[in-house]
Design an enzyme around this catalytic site. Structure first.
Site, mmCIF file in Angstrom:
data_model
loop_
_atom_site.group_PDB
_atom_site.id
_atom_site.type_symbol
_atom_site.label_atom_id
_atom_site.label_comp_id
_atom_site.label_asym_id
_atom_site.label_seq_id
_atom_site.Cartn_x
_atom_site.Cartn_y
_atom_site.Cartn_z
ATOM 1 N N ARG A 39 -4.099 1.460 -2.197
ATOM 2 C CA ARG A 39 -5.185 0.477 -2.215
ATOM 3 C C ARG A 39 -4.615 -0.852 -2.681
ATOM 4 O O ARG A 39 -3.744 -0.897 -3.550
ATOM 5 C CB ARG A 39 -6.298 0.915 -3.177
ATOM 6 N N GLU B 259 -8.590 -7.796 1.509
ATOM 7 C CA GLU B 259 -9.103 -7.179 2.746
ATOM 8 C C GLU B 259 -10.609 -7.407 2.931
ATOM 9 O O GLU B 259 -11.345 -7.335 1.957
ATOM 10 C CB GLU B 259 -8.877 -5.654 2.701
ATOM 11 N N HIS C 155 -4.119 -2.439 7.019
ATOM 12 C CA HIS C 155 -4.740 -1.177 6.581
ATOM 13 C C HIS C 155 -4.875 -0.195 7.749
ATOM 14 O O HIS C 155 -5.957 0.335 8.026
ATOM 15 C CB HIS C 155 -6.093 -1.437 5.927
#
Length: 263
Positions: free
Chosen positions: A195, A224, A242
């Site tokens: 993450r 993001e 991602h």
């Protein structure tokens, strides 16, 4: 559509860890029985609230592990071997004699922050490259044949490449900070497929700019879905949006798991 309009009819929610399910939305669904996350991450679920209401929860752990581990290794090879720069140099007609030689991947020491199912699959791939593997978890993993290192800073000091494969959430926020990056050092590489919150972006950008670490390969970042502005334009970074867990095979496996959980 806002769930308030259909809240009374909703029995099952399918989400992902970063999109989450806000408590207010869960409370607008009195008939809710099951909440599933597509991937392994579930940091956005209000677990205490769901538990108190007797709502079942499930995730897709295992459905995209191979895909994530493959992608992680792509980032490891890509950043250590300088693939992005080499591609640009080749396109510009620059031949190898004037290019500094990039290091081997084989034989480098790989540190894994978070030896869960994905971390273990990365470690298995590392064995094929004759890479010694060390890892840091909150506690040693029973039966793991790898070197356990008690602190993240010591792991960074030991390894050549540090891969973040730990869950997100408050417990790991900015675990990779300026001190950890300095311990990784000017010949060290950072790879993050976990993450974005695990890495302090500003500290990483400074370390890359000042060449206090050799490079970084990132599939996740704090901004993001907006691009990580502080890292754009740096030659020693390799970025993907991602995508590590995304493949037709992984998506099908995730959907199959969700349908099985719902059934």
């Amino acid at each position: 559509e806002p769930p308030a309009r259909h809240g009374a009819r909703i029995r099952v929610v399918l989400t992902i860890g970063v999109v989450a399910l806000p408590p207010a939305e869960a409370n607008a669904m009195p008939a809710l029985e099951l909440v599933c996350c597509m991937g392994a991450g579930y940091e956005g679920l209000p677990l205490e609230l769901l538990k108190s209401r007797g709502i079942a929860t499930a995730n897709g752990a295992g459905t995209n592990d191979d895909c994530v581990a493959d992608h992680a290794f792509g980032l490891i090879i890509g950043i250590i071997r300088g693939m992005r720069t080499l591609d640009a140099q080749c396109g510009a007609g620059i031949w190898r004699e004037v290019i500094p030689q990039p290091p081997n991947v084989s034989g480098k020491k790989l540190g894994i922050f978070g030896l869960g199912t994905i971390g273990q699959k990365i470690a298995r791939r590392a064995a094929g490259f004759d890479m010694p593997v060390g890892y840091h978890n909150r506690s040693p993993k029973e039966g793991a044949p790898y070197r356990y290192v008690g602190s993240l800073i010591d792991l960074a000091r030991w390894c050549d490449g540090l891969v973040c494969a730990t869950p997100g959430g408050p417990a790991t926020r900015h675990a990779v900070n300026a001190q950890v990056l300095d311990a990784l050092g000017p010949r060290g590489y950072l790879i993050n497929i976990s993450r974005g919150s695990v890495v302090d972006t500003e500290a990483l950008a400074a370390a890359l700019r000042e060449q206090r670490i050799a490079g970084a390969g990132l599939d996740v970042y704090e901004s993001e879905p907006d691009r990580p502005e502080a890292l754009i334009g740096l030659a020693n970074v390799l970025l993907t949006p991602h995508m590590a867990g995304w493949s037709p095979e992984a998506t099908q496996a995730s959907v199959d798991r969700f349908m099985a959980n719902a059934a």
